[in-house]
Design a protein around this motif. Structure first.
Motif, PDB file in Angstrom:
ATOM      1  N   GLN A  37      11.747   0.792   0.212  1.00 15.15           N
ATOM      2  CA  GLN A  37      11.479  -0.529   1.443  1.00 15.15           C
ATOM      3  C   GLN A  37      11.470  -1.715   1.450  1.00 15.15           C
ATOM      4  O   GLN A  37      11.720  -2.566   1.798  1.00 15.15           O
ATOM      5  CB  GLN A  37      10.470   0.369   1.873  1.00 15.15           C
ATOM      6  N   VAL A  38      11.230  -2.126   0.038  1.00 16.43           N
ATOM      7  CA  VAL A  38      11.168  -3.071  -0.590  1.00 16.43           C
ATOM      8  C   VAL A  38      12.089  -3.708  -0.609  1.00 16.43           C
ATOM      9  O   VAL A  38      12.649  -4.586  -0.883  1.00 16.43           O
ATOM     10  CB  VAL A  38       9.910  -2.929  -2.160  1.00 16.43           C
ATOM     11  N   ASN A  39      13.098  -2.779  -1.491  1.00 13.60           N
ATOM     12  CA  ASN A  39      14.717  -3.643  -1.985  1.00 13.60           C
ATOM     13  C   ASN A  39      15.155  -3.960  -0.542  1.00 13.60           C
ATOM     14  O   ASN A  39      15.816  -5.009  -0.084  1.00 13.60           O
ATOM     15  CB  ASN A  39      14.996  -2.255  -2.313  1.00 13.60           C
ATOM     16  N   ASP A  40      14.347  -3.201   0.525  1.00 13.14           N
ATOM     17  CA  ASP A  40      15.272  -3.188   1.896  1.00 13.14           C
ATOM     18  C   ASP A  40      15.008  -4.297   2.480  1.00 13.14           C
ATOM     19  O   ASP A  40      15.871  -5.000   3.395  1.00 13.14           O
ATOM     20  CB  ASP A  40      15.255  -2.110   2.717  1.00 13.14           C
ATOM     21  N   LYS A  48      14.935   2.478  -7.714  1.00 10.67           N
ATOM     22  CA  LYS A  48      15.429   3.091  -7.058  1.00 10.67           C
ATOM     23  C   LYS A  48      14.519   3.608  -6.280  1.00 10.67           C
ATOM     24  O   LYS A  48      13.233   4.780  -7.530  1.00 10.67           O
ATOM     25  CB  LYS A  48      16.466   3.733  -6.815  1.00 10.67           C
ATOM     26  N   GLY A  49      13.337   4.860  -5.322  1.00 18.23           N
ATOM     27  CA  GLY A  49      12.576   6.016  -4.846  1.00 18.23           C
ATOM     28  C   GLY A  49      11.781   5.101  -5.548  1.00 18.23           C
ATOM     29  O   GLY A  49      10.682   4.590  -5.298  1.00 18.23           O
ATOM     30  N   ARG A  91       0.674  -1.357   0.099  1.00 16.16           N
ATOM     31  CA  ARG A  91       0.241  -0.285   0.068  1.00 16.16           C
ATOM     32  C   ARG A  91       0.885   1.530  -0.276  1.00 16.16           C
ATOM     33  O   ARG A  91       0.356   2.206  -0.588  1.00 16.16           O
ATOM     34  CB  ARG A  91      -0.943  -0.214   1.044  1.00 16.16           C
ATOM     35  N   SER A  92       1.696   1.665   0.690  1.00 16.83           N
ATOM     36  CA  SER A  92       2.639   2.635   0.479  1.00 16.83           C
ATOM     37  C   SER A  92       3.488   2.604   0.037  1.00 16.83           C
ATOM     38  O   SER A  92       3.582   3.685  -0.910  1.00 16.83           O
ATOM     39  CB  SER A  92       3.826   2.266   2.392  1.00 16.83           C
ATOM     40  N   VAL A  93       4.104   1.339  -1.317  1.00 21.22           N
ATOM     41  CA  VAL A  93       4.793   1.786  -2.290  1.00 21.22           C
ATOM     42  C   VAL A  93       3.407   1.640  -3.305  1.00 21.22           C
ATOM     43  O   VAL A  93       3.792   2.846  -4.337  1.00 21.22           O
ATOM     44  CB  VAL A  93       5.127   0.161  -3.169  1.00 21.22           C
TER      45      VAL A  93
END
Length: 156
Positions: free
Chosen positions: A141-144, A135-136, A97-99
Motif C-alpha cells: 500500500q505504501v508503494n501504491d 513487497k508484502g 500504523r497499518s504497515v
C-alpha cells in the motif's frame, strides 16, 4: 509539478515508453521513476500538492542539488550533476500504523520519500520517482501511494 531528488536511489532501470510527451523513465524493484518535460519548479510544487492534498504533511523538503553545488569545491568535484534536485519526505499515521501492524520491523521504511531532479546533462527533462519498498507485509500500500504521487506529479 512536483519534483524531488534522491541521487542515492538511482539504480539500473528498465526504459519505458513515451506517451504524450511524458515517459516512464525507469522501473525496477528498487526505484521507480517517471519523466516529464514540465518545469522543475512546477513539478516540485506538484509533488508537494500531491502529498498535502492526500492529508499528509511534508516533514522535510531536501535540496540535494543545492547542497551538491555548495559543497562541490570542498569535495574536489568539478562536474555539475543537477540543474535542480530535491526530495520531500512525509509519513502517514494511518498507512504507517497499518504497515507496522503487519510487521513491526517496517518502521525501517518510514518516512516515505519522493524525489525529482533535472540533470545538468538533460535540461528540460525532469525525473520524478521513489524508492520501492519490498513487497508484502503491508508495504504494497505504501508503494501504491508513492506511485500515485509520482505519477500525479509527473503528469502520468
Amino acid at each position: 509539478m512536483k519534483q524531488i531528488l534522491a541521487a542515492a536511489l538511482a539504480g539500473p532501470l528498465m526504459a519505458g515508453s513515451l506517451t504524450a510527451g511524458v515517459a516512464v523513465a525507469r522501473a525496477d524493484d528498487l526505484v521507480t521513476t517517471y519523466q516529464t518535460d514540465e518545469a522543475f519548479a512546477d513539478v516540485a510544487q506538484d509533488i508537494q500538492d500531491a502529498i498535502v492534498n492526500r492529508g499528509y504533511v511534508v516533514d522535510y523538503h531536501g535540496h540535494i542539488g543545492d547542497m551538491l553545488k555548495r559543497t562541490a569545491g570542498d569535495v574536489g568535484a568539478a562536474k555539475p550533476l543537477y540543474k535542480n534536485a530535491e526530495f520531500m519526505q512525509f509519513c502517514s499515521a494511518v498507512v504507517s500504523r497499518s504497515v507496522m501492524e503487519a510487521d513491526i520491523g517496517n518502521i525501517a521504511y518510514c518516512p516515505y520519500i519522493v524525489f525529482a531532479y533535472e540533470a545538468e546533462a538533460a535540461p528540460g527533462k525532469v525525473v520524478v520517482g521513489y524508492r520501492r519498498l519490498p513487497k508484502g507485509d503491508g508495504r504494497d500500500q505504501v508503494n501504491d501511494l508513492l506511485d500515485e504521487i509520482a505519477k500525479e506529479a509527473s503528469g502520468q
